[in-house]
Structure formats: structure tokens, C-alpha cells
Write a protein that holds these residues in place. Sequence first.
Motif, PDB file in Angstrom:
ATOM      1  N   GLN A 133       0.816  -1.302  -0.081  1.00 39.54           N
ATOM      2  CA  GLN A 133      -0.002  -0.090   0.032  1.00 39.54           C
ATOM      3  C   GLN A 133       0.697   1.262   0.113  1.00 39.54           C
ATOM      4  O   GLN A 133       0.384   2.050  -0.569  1.00 39.54           O
ATOM      5  N   LYS A 155       1.852   1.783  -3.426  1.00 40.58           N
ATOM      6  CA  LYS A 155       0.726   2.259  -4.313  1.00 40.58           C
ATOM      7  C   LYS A 155       0.357   3.795  -3.877  1.00 40.58           C
ATOM      8  O   LYS A 155      -0.227   4.494  -4.661  1.00 40.58           O
ATOM      9  N   ASP A 156       0.538   4.221  -2.551  1.00 41.83           N
ATOM     10  CA  ASP A 156       0.389   5.594  -2.128  1.00 41.83           C
ATOM     11  C   ASP A 156       1.026   6.452  -2.841  1.00 41.83           C
ATOM     12  O   ASP A 156       0.975   7.608  -2.803  1.00 41.83           O
ATOM     13  N   VAL A 200      -4.689   3.244 -10.496  1.00 39.18           N
ATOM     14  CA  VAL A 200      -4.964   2.300  -9.250  1.00 39.18           C
ATOM     15  C   VAL A 200      -5.691   0.857  -9.709  1.00 39.18           C
ATOM     16  O   VAL A 200      -5.467  -0.082  -9.322  1.00 39.18           O
TER      17      VAL A 200
END
Lengths: 151, 151
Positions: free
Chosen positions: A93, A96-97, A138
Motif C-alpha cells: 500500500q 501504491k500510495d 490504481v
Amino acid sequence: MIYICLMTKTGKPDWSGCPTRYAAGIVGDKWCFLLLRDVLLHGKRTYREFLASPEGISTNILANRLSKLEALGMFTREPDPRKASSVCYFPTQKAKDFLPALVSMMVWATQYDEMTEAPASFAASFNDDPNGTIAWYVAEMARVDRALRGG
Amino acid sequence: MIYICLMTKTGKPDWSGCPTRYAAGIVGDKWCFLLLRDVLLHGKRTYREFLASPEGISTNILANRLSKLEALGMFTREPDPRKASSVCYFPTQKAKDFLPALVSMMVWATQYDEMTEAPASFAASFNDDPNGTIAWYVAEMARVDRALRGG
DNA sequence: CTCTCCACTTGCAATTTGCAAGTGCTTTGA
DNA sequence: TCAAAGCACTTGCAAATTGCAAGTGGAGAG
């Protein structure tokens, strides 16, 4: 505005060095930066795929950076669901952020790199609907990982 | 949405390597990244000020990166308006346009760096009003340069 | 049981970095 | 007027990092 509380009397946020220093430790390395791109934008997940990137990373540096990114909590190293003897690196995550920042840099580079392969309309589209653009990437990542892991 | 035209049939933009590669050539160097931060966020403009950053760049590397950033069209090297024998480095429009990407990275780092000095509210404030946050930094830069150059 | 593929590791030469000291020019102060 | 200090670098050199080529060990295929 809420963020007014962050400014000092001289008009400078007095903490701004630190988060950028942290980012510099990860992104401020050409190879980490490009691996992050490969994972976030190109859907690459394996050693072989990373090795095949046109920038030509060498095998020892690739191994080194993959473990660095794993240690930093950006990638997880897992057996390839398609073939247990192979390995996959998945973005966490945290990685991904990072996507909005990466897309911001793409927008900037698209504007200033004369050699860019991206159409000039990309920046305009992004400015038009930044959240939509990021959401699309995303969704793409989710699709890649779903295809691989089935989860 | 406009940006749909950028995607290929497989769902991947086929050009996304290039702008990031360009960005990697500049930002993918720890010292260039930190100099950009010093200029865009800390209002630093002189060799002395850059040298004083807590990361401790050495003099030869600083000179090397300043000329690299000048060659890349990110900085201009000019006599210091306060003292003709000194030198100032000013950010060009190209550098200034990098600010949104830099702020994006700050937001990300603030979220994940346990050692951050930035309050957690920064990310929230930015998400609340990204344009306002960036506009504030842009105004700050203008203030710094106006104070120096008077123009 | 060998051959191939995969994900690395190793060795080594070449490049880049960091540190310390020095250089040349300008300004400052006695 | 002239020594001393400040500024923006440059130079030399040892140490760290990189790039390249070759090798390694384990799983799977034939």
C-alpha cells in the motif's frame, strides 16, 4: 485554510526538510525510482521483467534494489502464483500510495522533456481530472494483481 | 474522460516509460533532489545556504550538481543583487513547475516516515485544498525572489 | 539424469563519491 | 595600503558504489 497552522512567522514551514529527505532516500536513487515506475505504471512484477527495462539495470544492482525496496516496505517478495519456483514482487500500500507523486512527475516531465513519447494532452487531461487519472492507474494495478493472485 | 485516448487496448499507456525516465535523470539523484527542495521549499539561493543543509553535501558535489541543474535549465546562476561578488541560483519556471510533484512526495512521506517532523494534518490539509497549498508555496517563492531581486 | 530456466551471487575494473586542503578573486577593517 | 577574511569553487586522493561478465544452486522439463 487549515494548513496555515503549518507556517512559521517568517512564512516558511519549519519542518519541510524532513519528509523530503525521507523521499530522497527512496526516490533519490535512479534505480529505485525506475523500479517503482515499473511496478506502479508498467505492471511488472518479476525479476526478469525488471531486467528487461530499456534502461538496462545490471543483475547485482537489481537484486540489491529489490531487497532495499522490500526492506523499506515498498515491495513484498512472494512465490509466483503461476509457478511456485519463480518469484513475484508486489507493491505494498505504501508503494501504491506513491502513485499520485509519480503521476505528478510524469505530468511535469511530459511538459519539459523534448523527447517525451507522451502526448501533450496528458498534462491537460490530468489537470482536468487528476483524481480520475490516478484512479485509472490504481484500477490497472488492481487488475494486474488480481490476474496474478486471483485475490 | 479525455485521457481515455492515452490508453492502449491492453489497458496500459504504452509511452509511460519515457517521462518518468526523464524525471529519473534529474530527481533520481539524491543531491539534485535535495537542492530542488532547498530552492523550492526552503527559499535557499546561495552556495553557502545549500552547503549548510543538514544532509551535508560536499563542496565538489555541490558545484557539480549546481552546474548540472543549470545545464538542465532548472536553475539560473546570477550575481547576488545584494552583493555583486556573490552568486545566487534562482529556480526557473521549469523548476517551479516541479513544485506540485515535490509537494505530492511530501504528502506521501509525511504519511509513511515515522521520523517526520511534519504534522499528520499536512496530508489532510493538502487533500482538502491541493491547489491552495501549492499556491501558497508559489507565493512564498515569489516573495523570496522579490526580496532578493526586487523585480 | 541431464538440460534449461530462474534468481540471484561473485570478482573485478571503472566510475563516482566524500573528505581535506588549496586557489583566486573580492571585500573588509586597521 | 595592506593584511585578513569570506566566497565560490577546484584539486588530489582514498573509499565506496557501479557495471559487466561469469558463475552458482535449486526447481522443473524431457
